[in-house]
Motif scaffolding. Structure first.
Motif, PDB file in Angstrom:
ATOM      1  N   UNK A   1       8.603  -1.233  12.177  1.00 29.01           N
ATOM      2  CA  UNK A   1       8.288  -1.908  10.907  1.00 29.01           C
ATOM      3  C   UNK A   1       7.831  -0.946   9.824  1.00 29.01           C
ATOM      4  N   UNK A   2       8.500   0.149   9.683  1.00 23.87           N
ATOM      5  CA  UNK A   2       8.088   1.069   8.624  1.00 23.87           C
ATOM      6  C   UNK A   2       9.330   1.670   7.997  1.00 23.87           C
ATOM      7  N   UNK A   3       9.158   2.239   6.820  1.00 21.24           N
ATOM      8  CA  UNK A   3      10.245   2.960   6.189  1.00 21.24           C
ATOM      9  C   UNK A   3       9.857   4.411   5.962  1.00 21.24           C
TER      10      UNK A   3
ATOM     11  N   UNK B   1      -9.131  -1.061   7.996  1.00 19.65           N
ATOM     12  CA  UNK B   1      -8.426  -1.950   7.055  1.00 19.65           C
ATOM     13  C   UNK B   1      -6.983  -1.517   6.922  1.00 19.65           C
ATOM     14  N   UNK B   2      -6.408  -1.758   5.744  1.00 19.03           N
ATOM     15  CA  UNK B   2      -5.024  -1.308   5.535  1.00 19.03           C
ATOM     16  C   UNK B   2      -4.996   0.204   5.475  1.00 19.03           C
ATOM     17  N   UNK B   3      -4.014   0.751   4.886  1.00 19.72           N
ATOM     18  CA  UNK B   3      -3.858   2.202   4.768  1.00 19.72           C
ATOM     19  C   UNK B   3      -2.884   2.694   5.816  1.00 19.72           C
ATOM     20  N   UNK B   4      -2.994   3.953   6.103  1.00 19.10           N
ATOM     21  CA  UNK B   4      -1.944   4.598   6.874  1.00 19.10           C
ATOM     22  C   UNK B   4      -2.041   4.202   8.340  1.00 19.10           C
TER      23      UNK B   4
ATOM     24  N   UNK C   1      -1.332  -5.197   2.535  1.00 20.69           N
ATOM     25  CA  UNK C   1      -0.588  -5.070   3.780  1.00 20.69           C
ATOM     26  C   UNK C   1       0.726  -5.825   3.803  1.00 20.69           C
TER      27      UNK C   1
ATOM     28  N   UNK D   1       8.327  10.054   7.813  1.00 18.56           N
ATOM     29  CA  UNK D   1       7.495  10.908   8.653  1.00 18.56           C
ATOM     30  C   UNK D   1       7.374  10.281  10.044  1.00 18.56           C
TER      31      UNK D   1
ATOM     32  N   UNK E   1       0.828  -1.205   0.000  1.00 15.95           N
ATOM     33  CA  UNK E   1       0.000   0.000   0.000  1.00 15.95           C
ATOM     34  C   UNK E   1       0.867   1.261   0.000  1.00 15.95           C
TER      35      UNK E   1
END
Lengths: 264, 343
Positions: free
Chosen positions: B282-284, B1-4, A144, B287, A105
């Motif tokens: 767990x992010x790249x 759901x998914x998204x930010x 996801x 921000x 996403x």
């Protein structure tokens, strides 16, 4: 003439492409005159090293032209800012992605960058567009996952979805099916065809899949060693132009089968 | 759901941990001061001993603030370098900044014999050390910006930075060879790193430069995210690669330059903190990552400093040794644990 300009999203006039390093210039093709009509699927065919990728990179301003002019939507490429260009041309390249934690996403959402504010905040509208891109490419279930968990075929769809989310007039793909199996090759081409038909975007693909290109594209651009041929797929087949792609003793083009066959 | 995804809860936890680390750091030291008294001093009341007031307000609080600035600044610099060079082993010092700063200090301490004794003794205050190392860092920054302007390939800058590092170390070696034992010891102590010794005035200058560096970070959040796709894709999204590269280099040089100037070359924080943070979040997305890295860098630095104080003992271990003892195993663990390193 006027009418023609309206229909072409991209025009190249007397374009020379190649690489220039300091004073040394390596010219790959010269005197190219091209018109890319709006809302068509165009396949660029030619043997390895003939300048397909160089042309695509020049059109998308990744590398500079040696001489000649390029017009996108009747504006000179030189005068289009990087920000505006990002709204006209979307890319799917053969580049490997550097390792990161990006989810599918997030990766597709990066396609919204030309439209988002200075920190890249996604609004409702952007999220809707990304979800739509996921649906068109039928990968909503992967949203996801981290991109490095995907197979090559899935990743290619993600990259195409990213280009769709970028919402450009033209999508340029450099050998999008190079390392896919036959099923995914056909699926990718059909997906691109659907995009052209449903969104009126222009899709330009460089490819070695002669058979699929002929089945599904409206126009063929043939880079032969001697000339550049641009015509509708039917005309190219009728004139047996594809024979000229490889001036080879090994293969010949069978226009009934739409295939290259071994000379025996 | 998914998204930010929202990281609010993680951020709240980490902020609480930061407050805990701060209090722990301030209450621990060679003089034992009860936590209750420390809190009283912090909210501006008198404690039972006036010497405790002095220790807390003029020594421990500035030191804790220094630790926060150093940890967060080095963490962010490391993160920026890792994204820019797409290399998990890049850190704030790959551009040769710390070597430049070391050269400045070496010239001041070790070179004083060349310039005469008077020059040396007058100038060897905290300020002159800071000025000398800033000057050294700026010199390397100028050299890197000059070469970066001529070079298209970002990877080459990495190697050029390493070369600057070797060059300056070589000059320091030559200077050391001609220096007295006393001078060498002084230089060695500087290179151990130290978070204490800063007056409020010095801390003010430190914080000002730090804030300038940090505020520039907001300009490059979006372009850095686009660089996660590689330079060609980033370009096709409208990112100005050269501008992004220059701003990133300037931020890193300003932050690591000022940190090295006031607290010496501090190892491993810049390398280990971004990795730890990425494991946690767990992010790249920069921000999220930039504030997250700042928080975890500050916490780790505070803990390292707390350990370096050797609670209840009068000795203070060199902070650089502590960060390395912690940092090196973390990096090894990361490399063995994850087959695929992300950065």
């Amino acid at each position: 003439m006027k009418n023609e300009e309206l229909h072409n999203v991209l025009q190249c006039k007397n374009l020379t492409i190649g690489y220039s390093e300091k004073k040394k210039k390596t010219i790959i093709r010269e005197g190219l005159n091209l018109n890319l009509p709006k809302g068509k699927m165009v396949s660029l065919l030619g043997k390895n090293g003939i300048g397909k990728s160089t042309l695509l990179r020049t059109i998308s301003k990744i590398q500079p032209a040696i001489s000649g002019e390029i017009f996108l939507k009747n504006q000179s490429l030189e005068e289009i800012s990087a920000q505006d260009l990002a709204k006209i041309v979307g890319l799917v390249l053969t580049d490997h992605l550097p390792p990161s934690n990006l989810s599918v996403f997030e990766l597709i959402a990066l396609g919204r960058q030309p439209y988002t504010n200075w920190v890249g905040k996604l609004h409702e509208k952007d999220i809707k567009i990304v979800k739509n891109a996921l649906e068109i490419t039928s990968i909503s279930d992967l949203a996801d996952k981290k991109y490095y968990q995907l197979s090559d075929g899935q990743l290619q769809k993600v990259m195409i979805a990213r280009a769709i989310a970028q919402d450009t007039d033209i999508i340029i793909l450099d050998e999008p099916t190079a390392h896919l199996d036959i099923h995914h090759k056909i699926e990718t081409f059909q997906l691109l065809k659907t995009i052209v038909e449903t969104t009126n975007k222009t899709v330009l693909i460089s490819t070695h899949e002669v058979h699929l290109a002929m089945e599904l594209s409206d126009i063929l651009w043939l880079f032969t060693p001697d000339e550049f041929i641009a015509d509708t797929t039917e005309n190219c087949i009728e004139r047996n132009d594809l024979e000229k792609l490889f001036s080879s003793d090994l293969i010949y083009f069978n226009s009934e089968l739409k295939q290259f066959r071994l000379r025996k | 759901m998914y998204a930010v995804k929202s990281y609010k809860i993680t951020f709240i936890w980490i902020s609480l941990l930061l407050i805990f680390a701060l209090l722990l750091n301030i209450s621990v030291g060679s003089v034992t001061i009860p936590l209750k008294e420390v809190l009283q001093i912090l909210i501006g009341e008198e404690s039972s001993k006036s010497s405790w007031n002095y220790i807390v307000t003029n020594y421990r609080v500035p030191k804790a603030i220094t630790a926060v600035l150093v940890g967060s600044g080095l963490g962010i610099s490391g993160l920026l370098m890792q994204t820019l060079f797409r290399n998990p082993l890049a850190g704030p010092f790959v551009l040769g900044i710390s070597s430049g700063a070391s050269l400045g200090v070496a010239l001041l301490i070790l070179g004083s014999s060349f310039f005469g004794g008077l020059f040396g003794t007058i100038l060897l205050s905290n300020w002159s050390l800071a000025i000398a190392s800033s000057f050294g860092a700026l010199l390397v920054l100028a050299a890197i910006m000059f070469t970066a302007a001529k070079i298209k390939n970002t990877m080459s800058i990495l190697i050029i930075g390493l070369m600057f590092g070797s060059l300056t170390s070589a000059i320091i070696n030559i200077l050391s060879f001609f220096s007295s034992a006393e001078q060498l010891q002084q230089f060695l102590f500087w290179s151990f790193g130290s978070l204490g010794n800063l007056t409020w005035q010095e801390l003010g200058v430190f914080a000002l430069v730090y804030c300038i560096g940090i505020s520039l970070c907001f300009l490059i959040i979006k372009p850095l995210n686009s660089l996660l796709l590689g330079e060609n894709y980033a370009k096709s999204l409208g990112t100005n690669i050269r501008k992004t590269r220059n701003i990133t280099i300037i931020i890193t040089c300003v932050l690591t330059g000022v940190i090295t100037a006031f607290s010496g070359p501090i190892a491993f924080i810049g390398l280990a903190v971004p990795h730890l943070t990425k494991l946690l979040y767990h992010t790249s997305n920069h921000k999220t990552l930039i504030p997250a890295v700042a928080l975890s860098g500050a916490i780790l630095m505070l803990f390292c400093d707390t350990i370096a104080q050797l609670p209840t003992s009068e000795n203070v271990l060199p902070i650089n040794a502590i960060t390395s003892i912690f940092g090196a195993p973390i990096v090894i663990w990361l490399l063995t644990r994850k087959r695929k390193i992300s950065y």
